[in-house]
Structures are given as C-alpha cells and as structure tokens.
Design an enzyme around this catalytic site. Sequence first.
Site, PDB file in Angstrom:
ATOM      1  N   ALA A  65       1.133  -1.236  -0.266  1.00  0.00           N
ATOM      2  CA  ALA A  65       0.166   0.454  -0.149  1.00  0.00           C
ATOM      3  C   ALA A  65       0.913   1.096   0.234  1.00  0.00           C
ATOM      4  CB  ALA A  65      -0.840   0.237   0.793  1.00  0.00           C
ATOM      5  N   GLY A 108       0.761  -5.088   0.829  1.00  0.00           N
ATOM      6  CA  GLY A 108      -0.615  -4.753   0.300  1.00  0.00           C
ATOM      7  C   GLY A 108      -0.025  -5.580  -1.087  1.00  0.00           C
ATOM      8  N   GLU A 111       0.068  -9.608  -0.360  1.00  0.00           N
ATOM      9  CA  GLU A 111      -1.787  -9.537  -0.308  1.00  0.00           C
ATOM     10  C   GLU A 111      -2.860 -10.609  -1.597  1.00  0.00           C
ATOM     11  OE1 GLU A 111      -2.078  -6.821   2.494  1.00  0.00           O
ATOM     12  OE2 GLU A 111      -2.838  -8.339   3.654  1.00  0.00           O
ATOM     13  N   GLU A 131       4.944  -4.652   7.006  1.00  0.00           N
ATOM     14  CA  GLU A 131       3.728  -4.331   8.092  1.00  0.00           C
ATOM     15  C   GLU A 131       4.970  -3.909   9.439  1.00  0.00           C
ATOM     16  OE1 GLU A 131       2.994  -6.693   6.300  1.00  0.00           O
ATOM     17  OE2 GLU A 131       0.730  -5.626   4.557  1.00  0.00           O
TER      18      GLU A 131
HETATM   19  C1  HXC Z   1       4.865   4.385  -1.222  1.00  0.00           C
HETATM   20  C2  HXC Z   1       6.787   3.639  -2.203  1.00  0.00           C
HETATM   21  C3  HXC Z   1       6.405   1.869  -1.058  1.00  0.00           C
HETATM   22  C4  HXC Z   1       5.565   1.958  -0.481  1.00  0.00           C
HETATM   23  C5  HXC Z   1       8.725   1.730  -1.934  1.00  0.00           C
HETATM   24  N1  HXC Z   1       8.067   3.229  -2.695  1.00  0.00           N
HETATM   25  N2  HXC Z   1       7.376   1.516  -1.346  1.00  0.00           N
HETATM   26  N3  HXC Z   1       5.890   4.712  -1.621  1.00  0.00           N
HETATM   27  N4  HXC Z   1       4.720   3.389  -0.272  1.00  0.00           N
HETATM   28  N5  HXC Z   1       4.141   1.877  -0.087  1.00  0.00           N
HETATM   29  C6  HXC Z   1       8.697   4.012  -2.861  1.00  0.00           C
HETATM   30  C7  HXC Z   1       9.896   4.900  -2.523  1.00  0.00           C
HETATM   31  O1  HXC Z   1       9.886   6.210  -2.192  1.00  0.00           O
HETATM   32  C8  HXC Z   1      11.364   5.447  -3.270  1.00  0.00           C
HETATM   33  O2  HXC Z   1      10.504   6.735  -4.042  1.00  0.00           O
HETATM   34  C9  HXC Z   1      11.037   4.577  -4.716  1.00  0.00           C
HETATM   35  O3  HXC Z   1       9.495   4.097  -4.047  1.00  0.00           O
HETATM   36  C10 HXC Z   1      11.830   3.342  -4.656  1.00  0.00           C
HETATM   37  O4  HXC Z   1      11.840   3.122  -3.591  1.00  0.00           O
HETATM   38  P1  HXC Z   1      13.160   3.122  -2.762  1.00  0.00           P
HETATM   39  O5  HXC Z   1      13.530   2.415  -1.713  1.00  0.00           O
HETATM   40  O6  HXC Z   1      14.692   4.119  -3.169  1.00  0.00           O
HETATM   41  O7  HXC Z   1      13.626   1.651  -3.592  1.00  0.00           O
HETATM   42  P2  HXC Z   1      14.993   0.376  -2.940  1.00  0.00           P
HETATM   43  O8  HXC Z   1      16.015   1.000  -1.708  1.00  0.00           O
HETATM   44  O9  HXC Z   1      15.125  -0.532  -4.143  1.00  0.00           O
HETATM   45  O10 HXC Z   1      13.895  -0.648  -1.956  1.00  0.00           O
HETATM   46  C11 HXC Z   1      13.182  -1.486  -2.147  1.00  0.00           C
HETATM   47  C12 HXC Z   1      12.063  -2.111  -1.015  1.00  0.00           C
HETATM   48  C13 HXC Z   1      11.662  -0.521  -0.016  1.00  0.00           C
HETATM   49  C14 HXC Z   1      12.782  -3.103  -0.253  1.00  0.00           C
HETATM   50  C15 HXC Z   1      10.318  -2.352  -1.842  1.00  0.00           C
HETATM   51  O11 HXC Z   1      10.877   0.943  -1.298  1.00  0.00           O
HETATM   52  C16 HXC Z   1      10.781  -1.337   0.878  1.00  0.00           C
HETATM   53  O12 HXC Z   1      11.281  -0.810   1.750  1.00  0.00           O
HETATM   54  N6  HXC Z   1       9.048  -0.482   0.761  1.00  0.00           N
HETATM   55  C17 HXC Z   1       8.192  -0.367   1.463  1.00  0.00           C
HETATM   56  C18 HXC Z   1       7.850  -1.469   1.826  1.00  0.00           C
HETATM   57  C19 HXC Z   1       6.470  -1.483   2.786  1.00  0.00           C
HETATM   58  O13 HXC Z   1       6.645  -1.497   3.827  1.00  0.00           O
HETATM   59  N7  HXC Z   1       5.453  -2.535   1.945  1.00  0.00           N
HETATM   60  C20 HXC Z   1       4.357  -2.130   2.735  1.00  0.00           C
HETATM   61  C21 HXC Z   1       3.412  -1.124   3.122  1.00  0.00           C
HETATM   62  S1  HXC Z   1       1.921  -1.351   4.213  1.00  0.00           S
HETATM   63  P3  HXC Z   1      11.566   8.001  -3.703  1.00  0.00           P
HETATM   64  O14 HXC Z   1      10.328   9.210  -4.199  1.00  0.00           O
HETATM   65  O15 HXC Z   1      11.285   8.245  -2.456  1.00  0.00           O
HETATM   66  O16 HXC Z   1      12.049   7.701  -4.537  1.00  0.00           O
HETATM   67  C22 HXC Z   1       1.276  -2.134   3.315  1.00  0.00           C
HETATM   68  C23 HXC Z   1      -0.384  -2.375   3.770  1.00  0.00           C
HETATM   69  C24 HXC Z   1      -0.787  -3.862   3.264  1.00  0.00           C
HETATM   70  O17 HXC Z   1       1.582  -2.504   2.335  1.00  0.00           O
HETATM   71  C25 HXC Z   1      -2.633  -2.861   3.945  1.00  0.00           C
HETATM   72  C26 HXC Z   1      -3.406  -3.412   2.439  1.00  0.00           C
HETATM   73  C27 HXC Z   1      -3.660  -2.455   1.538  1.00  0.00           C
END
Ligand code: HXC
Length: 257
Positions: A65, A108, A111, A131
């Site tokens: 998400a 997400g 999921e 998460e």
């Molecule tokens: C918003 C995101 C994002 C996310 C990545 N980006 N994941 N933006 N929401 N979930 C953005 C980053 O901010 C960044 O933008 C760009 O994408 C590239 O990501 P980087 O982090 O620079 O890349 P990298 O260093 O290669 O790391 C990749 C990664 C990391 C390991 C996947 O991005 C990460 O940990 N992302 C979050 C993963 C996460 O926690 N997902 C769960 C979310 S909660 P900028 O503008 O900064 O360059 C969820 C709840 C589910 O899903 C509920 C149901 C809907």
Amino acid sequence: MSHLLVEKGVKPGVALLRLNRPESLNALNRALVAELTDTLVRLDNDPEVRVMVLTGDERAFAAGADIKEMAEDSAVDMLLLDQFQRWDQIKRLKKPLIAAVSGYALGGGCELAMLCDIIIASETAQFGQPEIKIGVIPGAGGTQRLTRAIGKSRAMEYILTGRFFSAKQAESWGLVSRVVPPELYLEEALNLAAEIASMPPIAVQMAKQAVNKAYELSLEEGLHFERKNFYLLFATNDQKEGMRAFMEKRPPTWQGK
Ligand code: HXC
C-alpha cells in the site's frame, strides 16, 4: 494519468493488466486500487475475456500500500474509507486471475498476489509482509492467507519480523506454482492463461469456485458443493459436447453454454 495498463486479447480470451507506477515500485495508492478493482469487475463481466493476468514490472509486482498516502490518516479515516471492501471484490471474481510476479511483492502487494488464483514467479521475486516494520500488521488478508499457504510457524516468523522470502522458498512452501527465469515469467503466465481460456468456461468457473471453497468450508460442506456443481454441469451443452467429442475422437468446440 492512469497507472493501470490494460490489454485485451493478448492471447485468445486473455486480458493482461499491468500495474504502472514504476517511480514508487507500484505502490498501491487508493486511486490505483479503485481502478484495478473496477477494471477486474468489468473484465469479469466481459464475454470476450476468459482469464485475466495481473503483473507489475521487472523490479516490482507491488511494494505494498502507498505508505506516503496513508501515513497521517487516523483510525476514523481508515474506518470510513473502508478500503478493504474493494479488495473483497477481487475475491469474488468468477474468472481465473493469475499473478505474474517479478521483484518485490510486499505488504499489500503480497496480499494482492495471494488474492489471485495462481502465482507464477520470476526467480527475482521477493515476497514479504513487512508491515510490522512500519508499526502496523497486514490488513488485506496477509495474516490469514499467508498462514493457510505456508503454515503457522513460517507465517509467524515472516509476519513478526517483516523479513522477505525468495521465489524459491515461496515455491517450496506451496505459495507459488512455479518459478521461472526473469525473461519468461510473463510468457509463462500468459501461456497458462491461454490454456485455461481454451477450456469450457462454465466448468472453469465452477472448478475455481469449488477449489476456493476448500479454504472456507468444512470438508463435508466442500464435498457437497463440489458434487452439486458436478451434477449441474450436466445441464450444459459443453458437457455434452466434451463427452461426445471424446467418443467421436475429435476436438471439442466450446459454446460457454
Ligand atoms: C510508497 C513507496 C513504497 C510504498 C517504495 N516506495 N515502496 N512509496 N509506498 N509501499 C517508493 C520509495 O519511497 C521511493 O520513492 C521509490 O519507491 C523507490 O523505493 P526505494 O526505497 O528507494 O527502493 P529500494 O532502496 O530498492 O528499496 C525497495 C524496498 C523499499 C525494499 C521495496 O522501497 C521498501 O521497503 N518499501 C516499503 C515496503 C513496505 O513496507 N510495504 C508495506 C506497506 S504497508 P522516492 O520518492 O523516495 O524515491 C501495506 C499495508 C497493506 O502494504 C494493507 C493493505 C492495503
């Protein structure tokens, strides 16, 4: 601008949906989820479409998400939005939906892949429910579907630490059907979709529903559901055609009736 690319007829009877927010690793913001679910429901009702394939790009299926969008929301905002209602629409699709996963399938994104009927993964795929690392828990089915798919001990381990797991691990634990080299994952998913699309469509839908019941009903009720639908298929022209074609040693022609 639309962040979802849709291509109908990419193979006979197959529609391809591509998440397209590469700048944020296909993070699922609300607009994208709304467009995705509306499109899936529309294609589910489109007689030209028999199977749908959902993919992202090489780097990410979807990294979850959109954290930036929800970071400052209150519990009441989340409750009133009730965004997971939209995700439930995916669960109710009648036609098969195949996920073709490369790169990150996190939160997400994982999921969403698990809501699909079949997952084909590239060797580069990385799955996870991270998460916990941002102060929440999975909200679109992760604690339930991952546990059913890979077992309680492993699901606990990965959900409580937020660690990622590889395509190979996902395959050996039964979460994905197959892992293929990065250049082949989409082709593999599309070929599988085309093969399913060449089967009698009513039987395909009933088979999908019956398999899904295995998750929701007791064995007794599930067997009852299967049996009733097996009998019901004898009301279709396609059952007559399929069995006659077998006896006449010719290929069947399906009408979807
Ligand atoms: C918003 C995101 C994002 C996310 C990545 N980006 N994941 N933006 N929401 N979930 C953005 C980053 O901010 C960044 O933008 C760009 O994408 C590239 O990501 P980087 O982090 O620079 O890349 P990298 O260093 O290669 O790391 C990749 C990664 C990391 C390991 C996947 O991005 C990460 O940990 N992302 C979050 C993963 C996460 O926690 N997902 C769960 C979310 S909660 P900028 O503008 O900064 O360059 C969820 C709840 C589910 O899903 C509920 C149901 C809907």
